[in-house]
Scaffold this motif. Structure first.
Motif, mmCIF file in Angstrom:
data_model
loop_
_atom_site.group_PDB
_atom_site.id
_atom_site.type_symbol
_atom_site.label_atom_id
_atom_site.label_comp_id
_atom_site.label_asym_id
_atom_site.label_seq_id
_atom_site.Cartn_x
_atom_site.Cartn_y
_atom_site.Cartn_z
ATOM 1 N N GLN A 65 9.335 29.360 13.751
ATOM 2 C CA GLN A 65 8.957 30.367 12.760
ATOM 3 C C GLN A 65 9.651 31.701 13.004
ATOM 4 O O GLN A 65 9.073 32.773 12.863
ATOM 5 N N ALA A 66 10.926 31.631 13.359
ATOM 6 C CA ALA A 66 11.715 32.845 13.559
ATOM 7 C C ALA A 66 12.049 33.482 12.216
ATOM 8 O O ALA A 66 12.127 32.815 11.179
ATOM 9 N N ASP A 67 12.267 34.777 12.246
ATOM 10 C CA ASP A 67 12.799 35.533 11.114
ATOM 11 C C ASP A 67 14.311 35.599 11.321
ATOM 12 O O ASP A 67 14.814 36.427 12.075
ATOM 13 N N VAL A 68 15.037 34.683 10.673
ATOM 14 C CA VAL A 68 16.479 34.571 10.892
ATOM 15 C C VAL A 68 17.211 35.549 9.990
ATOM 16 O O VAL A 68 17.059 35.514 8.769
ATOM 17 N N ARG A 69 18.014 36.417 10.591
ATOM 18 C CA ARG A 69 18.838 37.365 9.849
ATOM 19 C C ARG A 69 20.298 36.972 10.031
ATOM 20 O O ARG A 69 20.767 36.764 11.157
ATOM 21 N N HIS A 70 21.030 36.891 8.920
ATOM 22 C CA HIS A 70 22.421 36.450 8.975
ATOM 23 C C HIS A 70 23.386 37.625 8.973
ATOM 24 O O HIS A 70 23.154 38.652 8.313
ATOM 25 N N VAL A 71 24.495 37.437 9.702
ATOM 26 C CA VAL A 71 25.632 38.357 9.667
ATOM 27 C C VAL A 71 26.820 37.574 9.129
ATOM 28 O O VAL A 71 27.145 36.501 9.659
ATOM 29 N N PRO A 72 27.482 38.057 8.068
ATOM 30 C CA PRO A 72 28.530 37.265 7.427
ATOM 31 C C PRO A 72 29.725 36.984 8.340
ATOM 32 O O PRO A 72 30.026 37.732 9.278
ATOM 33 N N LEU A 73 30.411 35.876 8.020
ATOM 34 C CA LEU A 73 31.673 35.504 8.658
ATOM 35 C C LEU A 73 32.842 35.947 7.794
ATOM 36 O O LEU A 73 32.731 36.084 6.581
ATOM 37 N N ASP A 74 33.992 36.127 8.429
ATOM 38 C CA ASP A 74 35.269 36.138 7.720
ATOM 39 C C ASP A 74 36.236 35.287 8.532
ATOM 40 O O ASP A 74 35.806 34.515 9.393
ATOM 41 N N GLU A 75 37.533 35.430 8.280
ATOM 42 C CA GLU A 75 38.489 34.554 8.968
ATOM 43 C C GLU A 75 38.569 34.804 10.467
ATOM 44 O O GLU A 75 39.163 34.006 11.205
ATOM 45 N N HIS A 76 37.945 35.881 10.947
ATOM 46 C CA HIS A 76 37.943 36.185 12.382
ATOM 47 C C HIS A 76 36.561 35.999 12.998
ATOM 48 O O HIS A 76 36.287 36.511 14.083
ATOM 49 N N GLY A 77 35.691 35.255 12.317
ATOM 50 C CA GLY A 77 34.364 34.987 12.852
ATOM 51 C C GLY A 77 33.327 35.994 12.392
ATOM 52 O O GLY A 77 33.495 36.675 11.373
ATOM 53 N N MET A 78 32.228 36.051 13.139
ATOM 54 C CA MET A 78 31.153 36.977 12.783
ATOM 55 C C MET A 78 31.683 38.402 12.652
ATOM 56 O O MET A 78 32.442 38.868 13.511
ATOM 57 N N GLN A 79 31.285 39.089 11.584
ATOM 58 C CA GLN A 79 31.708 40.475 11.374
ATOM 59 C C GLN A 79 30.833 41.376 12.245
ATOM 60 O O GLN A 79 29.769 41.835 11.833
ATOM 61 N N VAL A 80 31.311 41.641 13.438
ATOM 62 C CA VAL A 80 30.501 42.304 14.446
ATOM 63 C C VAL A 80 30.168 43.742 14.046
ATOM 64 O O VAL A 80 29.142 44.284 14.470
ATOM 65 N N ASP A 81 31.003 44.373 13.204
ATOM 66 C CA ASP A 81 30.635 45.700 12.716
ATOM 67 C C ASP A 81 29.367 45.631 11.871
ATOM 68 O O ASP A 81 28.515 46.544 11.940
ATOM 69 N N LEU A 82 29.200 44.566 11.106
ATOM 70 C CA LEU A 82 27.975 44.399 10.324
ATOM 71 C C LEU A 82 26.799 44.034 11.222
ATOM 72 O O LEU A 82 25.651 44.381 10.923
ATOM 73 N N LEU A 83 27.061 43.325 12.312
ATOM 74 C CA LEU A 83 26.012 43.088 13.300
ATOM 75 C C LEU A 83 25.503 44.409 13.852
ATOM 76 O O LEU A 83 24.287 44.620 13.996
ATOM 77 N N GLU A 84 26.412 45.309 14.139
ATOM 78 C CA GLU A 84 26.013 46.617 14.664
ATOM 79 C C GLU A 84 25.126 47.356 13.663
ATOM 80 O O GLU A 84 24.127 47.978 14.044
ATOM 81 N N GLU A 85 25.479 47.256 12.383
ATOM 82 C CA GLU A 85 24.647 47.882 11.353
ATOM 83 C C GLU A 85 23.260 47.252 11.300
ATOM 84 O O GLU A 85 22.246 47.948 11.149
ATOM 85 N N LEU A 86 23.194 45.927 11.419
ATOM 86 C CA LEU A 86 21.909 45.247 11.400
ATOM 87 C C LEU A 86 21.054 45.643 12.601
ATOM 88 O O LEU A 86 19.837 45.857 12.471
ATOM 89 N N LEU A 87 21.672 45.765 13.756
ATOM 90 C CA LEU A 87 20.927 46.178 14.947
ATOM 91 C C LEU A 87 20.352 47.577 14.765
ATOM 92 O O LEU A 87 19.203 47.850 15.169
ATOM 93 N N ALA A 88 21.129 48.476 14.144
ATOM 94 C CA ALA A 88 20.631 49.826 13.877
ATOM 95 C C ALA A 88 19.472 49.790 12.886
ATOM 96 O O ALA A 88 18.480 50.525 13.039
#
Length: 434
Positions: A143-166
């Motif tokens: 029963q996790a609350d799964v939040r997705h970070v989009p992929l592009d041709e270089h894998g997970m968009q880590v800049d968007l991960l940083e935004e999600l963490l904030a």
């Protein structure tokens, strides 16, 4: 009693009530028909194995060590097997000690054990979007609350991960861990760039994050390249999952977890509660395989086979797909992730594809939030190159026809983008074996 109701529904635990079969499993029954070219199931090409060698290995285990192989074992897994798995990790430049490893029933049990160890109902876990359907199943079973970070041709968009963490920080919440498949990702077919791996490690330190690194495909790069492991960058923050399903055979159901010692101890307790111990027989078969067979050359054979099949698929896609369709270009393993033009729903398209004698997996199954309706996964591991080209041609014809319908209804500009389906149950689905 109505046949469409479940008389036991109110008795089930909350985490079980919404469970349903995955699109992948539902496709297996029809996709296995000989007239259908199946790009659905992510099954390795075990026909590349030397079956005579496999028979010899199994016979030797029974003949020489049958009394041990058919007896109970220990919850952490056999020390001898763990030593061999350390050597497998070393092929990718990973350093580990056998004491850090817990043997599991394939990679899928590893994902389930980690989720059970860390996730309470409502806890946030971050995953790539799309991600492995079995990873979603393990998380939603807790029963996790799964939040997705989009992929592009270089894998997970880590800049968007940083935004999600904030954003989570502003909400007063913290993710339990980030689930990532860094090498030749399933279903995306892309790999996380070195720069993004390093940034992910930095974020793990700065945000007190754990990383779950799932690596079934790291040894299947077409050029034989290996990439820096996240575990090597932040070892005390990384739980590593491996499996022999893609480099030996999925039928032996053998995977492993490498984790910091306190986490390892909890995982052993969890797996003992689940099934007491892994199979001694299959562990010893895998041990003997690594001890007596040229397993590195076997991996090379798999890699060469998948390269030929990938070339066939990518070449056919370039020839057969209509304008507006895009896809990833894998450099290893066996997945292509496709995006179709607005107005085409791949759930509906999948049923029409079966009628056209070709099968794929619609995209929604690879998201926990109902998105992905304009995406699909193609797996080229099973068909021959000629059959791959034939199947892509059939899919191309279908997409040409669908686009004509879209343009007839909406005009040349096409339909608005598909929205997520909020009614899709956020519940674990059946999955491919790992």
């Amino acid at each position: 009693m109505r046949l469409d109701t479940d008389p036991y529904l109110e008795r089930y635990a909350a985490r079980v009530r919404g469970m349903s079969a995955s699109a992948i499993r539902a496709l297996f029954a029809v996709a296995s028909r000989p007239e259908i070219v199946s790009f659905a199931g992510g099954n390795p090409a075990i026909e590349a194995l030397d079956f005579g060698a496999v028979e010899e290995v199994v016979s030797r285990v029974i003949r020489d060590s049958g009394r041990t192989a058919l007896q109970y074992g220990i919850g952490q897994g056999r020390p001898e097997l763990r030593e061999h798995l350390v050597a497998v990790m070393a092929q990718e430049g990973l350093t580990a000690h056998a004491d850090e490893l817990v043997v599991t029933v394939g990679g899928q049990q590893a994902l389930e054990l980690v989720a059970s160890c860390f996730v309470d109902p409502g806890d946030v876990v971050i995953a790539e979007g799309p991600t492995y359907v079995g990873g979603i199943g393990a998380l939603t079973s807790c029963q996790a609350d799964v939040r997705h970070v989009p992929l592009d041709e270089h894998g997970m968009q880590v800049d968007l991960l940083e935004e999600l963490l904030a954003q989570l920080q502003r909400e007063g919440r913290r993710a339990k861990y980030v689930y990532v498949i860094p090498n030749h990702q399933n279903p995306g077919g892309v790999s996380l760039s070195i720069e993004r791996r390093q940034r992910l490690a930095e974020l793990a330190d700065s945000h007190d994050l754990m990383i779950l690194e799932d690596n079934p495909y790291g040894l299947l790069d077409f050029a034989g390249k290996t990439f820096p492991s996240i575990r090597e960058l932040v070892p005390e923050r990384t739980i590593y999952v491996g499996t022999v399903s893609k480099t030996f055979a999925p039928g032996v159901r053998t995977g492993w977890i490498a984790a910091p010692a306190p986490v390892r101890d909890k995982l052993v307790l969890l797996r003992e509660a689940a099934d007491l111990c892994p199979s001694s027989l299959t562990q010893m078969v895998v041990e003997e395989w690594f001890a007596s067979q040229p397993w590195r050359e076997q991996i090379d054979a798999f890699r060469d086979l998948y390269r030929v099949k990938a070339d066939a698929m990518l070449g056919a896609l370039e020839t057969e797909m209509p304008e507006g369709v895009s896809w990833t270009r894998p450099s290893g393993a066996f997945y292509v992730w496709m995006t179709v033009p607005a107005g085409i729903d791949t759930d509906d398209l999948a049923a029409k594809a079966i009628a056209n004698r070709v099968a794929f997996v619609p995209g929604r199954g690879f998201y926990a939030d109902g998105t992905g309706g304009d995406q699909l996964r193609l797996c080229y591991s099973q068909p021959s190159p000629d059959r791959i080209r034939e199947g892509v041609s059939r899919l191309g014809e279908l997409l040409h026809d669908e686009l004509e319908l879209v343009h007839a209804v909406y005009g040349a500009d096409g339909a608005p983008p598909l929205r997520r389906r909020p009614t899709d149950p956020p519940a674990p689905r059946g999955q491919e074996p790992r």
